[in-house]
Design a protein around this motif. Structure first.
Motif, PDB file in Angstrom:
ATOM      1  N   LEU A  42      -5.252   8.672   2.869  1.00 24.49           N
ATOM      2  CA  LEU A  42      -6.477   8.290   2.040  1.00 24.49           C
ATOM      3  C   LEU A  42      -6.690   6.599   1.547  1.00 24.49           C
ATOM      4  N   ALA A  43      -5.492   6.119   1.563  1.00 26.98           N
ATOM      5  CA  ALA A  43      -5.298   4.806   1.178  1.00 26.98           C
ATOM      6  C   ALA A  43      -5.477   3.689   2.257  1.00 26.98           C
ATOM      7  N   ALA A  70      -3.183  15.955   7.016  1.00 28.51           N
ATOM      8  CA  ALA A  70      -2.818  14.408   7.484  1.00 28.51           C
ATOM      9  C   ALA A  70      -3.949  13.439   6.772  1.00 28.51           C
ATOM     10  N   ALA A  71      -5.172  14.084   7.009  1.00 26.09           N
ATOM     11  CA  ALA A  71      -6.436  13.593   6.390  1.00 26.09           C
ATOM     12  C   ALA A  71      -6.478  13.377   4.918  1.00 26.09           C
ATOM     13  N   GLN A  72      -5.846  14.274   4.021  1.00 21.62           N
ATOM     14  CA  GLN A  72      -5.901  14.515   2.652  1.00 21.62           C
ATOM     15  C   GLN A  72      -4.730  13.742   2.171  1.00 21.62           C
ATOM     16  N   THR A 123       0.659  -1.160   0.130  1.00 26.06           N
ATOM     17  CA  THR A 123      -0.262  -0.069  -0.041  1.00 26.06           C
ATOM     18  C   THR A 123       1.000   1.291  -0.029  1.00 26.06           C
ATOM     19  N   ARG A 124       1.808   1.039   0.801  1.00 25.45           N
ATOM     20  CA  ARG A 124       2.820   2.419   0.889  1.00 25.45           C
ATOM     21  C   ARG A 124       3.497   2.525  -0.523  1.00 25.45           C
ATOM     22  N   GLU A 153       4.272   7.833  -4.690  1.00 19.72           N
ATOM     23  CA  GLU A 153       4.316   8.749  -5.649  1.00 19.72           C
ATOM     24  C   GLU A 153       3.426   9.828  -5.283  1.00 19.72           C
ATOM     25  N   ALA A 154       2.215   9.532  -5.328  1.00 24.07           N
ATOM     26  CA  ALA A 154       1.115  10.480  -4.872  1.00 24.07           C
ATOM     27  C   ALA A 154       1.272  11.181  -3.658  1.00 24.07           C
ATOM     28  N   HIS A 155       1.946  10.584  -2.591  1.00 22.05           N
ATOM     29  CA  HIS A 155       2.248  11.004  -1.222  1.00 22.05           C
ATOM     30  C   HIS A 155       3.078  12.053  -1.426  1.00 22.05           C
TER      31      HIS A 155
END
Length: 91
Positions: A74-75, A67-69, A18-19, A24-26
């Motif tokens: 989100l994943a 943090a929530a976004q 998952t990480r 890349e999005a993170h």
């Protein structure tokens, strides 16, 4: 100057896939928001198993919203997220 907040995020057990799928999005989110002063993965037994970030935000609520976004959040990567106001003294 905005206050600083330390985010200590611990990955769910077995969540390395998952990480990696959301890394890349993170990193794009971190660059886009410009809130992160410094950060990086926490390592256990040579494997990324969490994150430590220090961010600038207007308030605790703004830090929680950031943090929530985060795409990692989100994943559903994290088992826990601790956010506390932090004061830079050294460095």
């Amino acid at each position: 100057m905005m206050p600083y907040f330390a985010l200590i995020c611990r990955d769910k057990s077995g969540a390395l896939d998952t990480r990696m799928a959301n890394r890349e999005a993170h990193l794009a989110y971190v660059a886009e928001t410009g809130a992160v002063l410094f950060g990086g993965p926490m390592i256990t037994d040579g494997e990324m198993r969490g994150s430590l970030l220090v961010i600038e935000a207007d308030s605790m609520d703004a830090a929680r919203d950031w943090a929530a976004q985060d795409p990692y959040g989100l994943a559903g990567l994290f088992d826990s997220v601790e956010i506390t106001e932090w004061k830079k003294v050294i460095g």
